[in-house]
Design an enzyme around this catalytic site. Structure first.
Site, short mmCIF file in Angstrom:
data_model
loop_
_atom_site.label_atom_id
_atom_site.label_comp_id
_atom_site.label_asym_id
_atom_site.label_seq_id
_atom_site.Cartn_x
_atom_site.Cartn_y
_atom_site.Cartn_z
N ASN A 30 0.70 -1.18 0.15
CA ASN A 30 0.15 -0.17 -0.06
C ASN A 30 0.89 1.38 0.20
O ASN A 30 2.01 1.16 0.59
CB ASN A 30 -0.97 0.11 1.25
CG ASN A 30 -2.13 0.81 1.15
OD1 ASN A 30 -2.05 1.92 0.39
ND2 ASN A 30 -3.27 0.40 1.50
N GLN A 86 -14.44 -1.76 0.77
CA GLN A 86 -15.42 -0.59 0.85
C GLN A 86 -16.02 -0.72 -0.74
O GLN A 86 -15.27 -0.67 -1.91
CB GLN A 86 -14.33 0.43 1.07
CG GLN A 86 -13.65 0.62 2.25
CD GLN A 86 -13.49 1.86 2.69
OE1 GLN A 86 -14.15 2.35 3.54
NE2 GLN A 86 -12.15 2.34 2.48
N HIS A 97 -12.00 -0.13 -8.36
CA HIS A 97 -11.56 -1.37 -8.69
C HIS A 97 -11.54 -2.11 -7.57
O HIS A 97 -10.77 -2.08 -6.37
CB HIS A 97 -9.96 -1.34 -9.42
CG HIS A 97 -9.57 -2.51 -10.07
ND1 HIS A 97 -8.59 -2.49 -10.65
CD2 HIS A 97 -9.75 -3.87 -9.64
CE1 HIS A 97 -8.29 -3.88 -11.19
NE2 HIS A 97 -8.83 -4.61 -10.43
N HIS A 99 -11.03 -4.42 -4.19
CA HIS A 99 -9.63 -4.67 -3.61
C HIS A 99 -10.06 -4.85 -2.32
O HIS A 99 -11.16 -4.26 -1.56
CB HIS A 99 -8.86 -3.68 -3.42
CG HIS A 99 -9.34 -2.25 -3.20
ND1 HIS A 99 -9.98 -1.41 -4.05
CD2 HIS A 99 -9.09 -1.63 -2.16
CE1 HIS A 99 -10.34 -0.42 -3.69
NE2 HIS A 99 -9.93 -0.17 -2.34
N HIS A 101 -8.80 -4.97 1.57
CA HIS A 101 -7.76 -4.47 2.32
C HIS A 101 -7.32 -5.64 3.30
O HIS A 101 -8.17 -6.07 4.07
CB HIS A 101 -8.15 -3.41 3.34
CG HIS A 101 -8.34 -1.94 2.54
ND1 HIS A 101 -7.61 -0.81 2.75
CD2 HIS A 101 -9.70 -1.74 1.88
CE1 HIS A 101 -8.17 0.06 1.99
NE2 HIS A 101 -9.46 -0.34 1.21
W1 AMW Z 1 -10.55 1.95 -1.03
O1 AMW Z 1 -10.73 3.64 -0.90
O2 AMW Z 1 -10.79 2.34 -2.74
O3 AMW Z 1 -10.91 0.93 -0.16
O4 AMW Z 1 -8.74 1.84 -0.72
C1 AMW Z 1 -7.90 2.61 -1.73
C2 AMW Z 1 -6.45 2.11 -1.16
O5 AMW Z 1 -5.64 2.06 -2.06
C3 AMW Z 1 -5.75 2.78 -0.22
O6 AMW Z 1 -5.39 1.96 0.96
C4 AMW Z 1 -4.75 3.50 -0.57
O7 AMW Z 1 -3.75 3.79 0.32
C5 AMW Z 1 -4.41 2.59 -1.65
N1 AMW Z 1 -3.63 3.25 -2.98
C6 AMW Z 1 -4.09 4.15 -3.74
N2 AMW Z 1 -3.43 4.43 -4.65
C7 AMW Z 1 -2.27 3.37 -4.71
C8 AMW Z 1 -0.84 3.13 -5.31
N3 AMW Z 1 -0.89 3.75 -6.35
N4 AMW Z 1 -0.42 2.20 -4.85
C9 AMW Z 1 -0.77 1.38 -3.81
N5 AMW Z 1 -1.72 1.68 -3.01
C10 AMW Z 1 -2.54 2.98 -3.53
#
Ligand code: AMW
Length: 156
Positions: A30, A86, A97, A99, A101
Site C-alpha cells: 500500500n 469498501q 477497482h 480490493h 484491505h
Molecule cells: W478504497 O478507498 O478504494 O477501499 O482503498 C484504496 C487503497 O488504495 C488505500 O488504502 C490507498 O492507500 C491505496 N492506494 C491508492 N493508490 C495506490 C497506489 N498507487 N499504490 C498502492 N496503493 C494505493
C-alpha cells in the site's frame, strides 16, 4: 522489454510493488498503509463492484486474501487481522477497482478497535488530495519495492 503494470483503477501498479499473484488475482503493498503490513488484494480484471466478480474470481480473491493474511500476521508478529472491502463510493471506496484491505492487528494498535475504519478513511482522503495534486506520494517506490521483496520471500 516494456515494463509490465497491473491496473488498479487509474493507477499503474508496477511489478516491483506486487508480491503475490494467481491466475485471477494480485496482491501489492500500500502506498499509504494505516499500519505495518496493510496490503491490498485485487482481481486482475478491472471491475468496480464486488457483485461484478465471477464465482471463480470471488473464490480466488478470498483464498488469496486468506493465504496472505496468514503469512503477514506471522511476519509482523501480529495476533489478528482486519479484512475489509469498501464496496462503492458511499461505503468509502476511492479506487473503483475491487480490493480487499488486509491489515495485521495487535493489541493496543488503536485506542478503540474500530478507529481503524476512520483511519482508513482519513488516509484515503489525504492520499487522494496528494495524488490528485500530483504532489509526491507518501512512500517512495523504492521503499514499497523493498517491502514487496520481503513479502515475496514468504511465498516462494
Ligand atoms: W478504497 O478507498 O478504494 O477501499 O482503498 C484504496 C487503497 O488504495 C488505500 O488504502 C490507498 O492507500 C491505496 N492506494 C491508492 N493508490 C495506490 C497506489 N498507487 N499504490 C498502492 N496503493 C494505493
Amino acid at each position: 522489454m516494456a515494463a509490465h503494470y497491473y491496473p488498479f483503477g487509474k493507477y499503474k501498479i508496477s511489478e516491483s510493488e506486487v508480491f503475490y499473484t494467481t491466475q485471477l488475482s494480485f496482491a501489492f503493498v500500500n502506498i499509504s498503509p494505516v499500519r505495518p503490513g496493510h496490503v491490498l488484494v485485487c482481481p486482475k480484471r478491472e471491475v468496480k463492484r464486488f457483485a461484478d466478480l465471477t464465482a471463480d474470481e470471488t473464490c480466488d480473491l478470498w483464498l488469496t486474501a486468506q493465504k496472505i493474511g496468514r503469512q503477514l500476521e506471522s511476519y509482523h508478529n501480529a495476533s489478528s487481522l482486519t479484512f475489509g472491502i469498501q464496496d462503492g463510493p458511499q461505503a468509502g471506496q476511492t479506487v473503483p477497482h475491487v480490493h480487499i484491505h488486509i491489515i495485521p492487528r495487535k493489541g493496543g494498535d488503536f485506542d478503540n478497535n474500530d478507529d481503524i475504519y476512520d483511519e482508513i478513511d482519513l488516509k484515503e482522503k489525504q492520499l487522494k488530495r496528494r495524488l490528485d495534486d500530483e504532489e509526491r506520494p507518501k512512500r517512495s517506490l523504492e521503499v514499497m519495492a523493498a517491502e514487496a521483496g520481503e513479502y515475496r520471500k514468504l511465498f516462494s
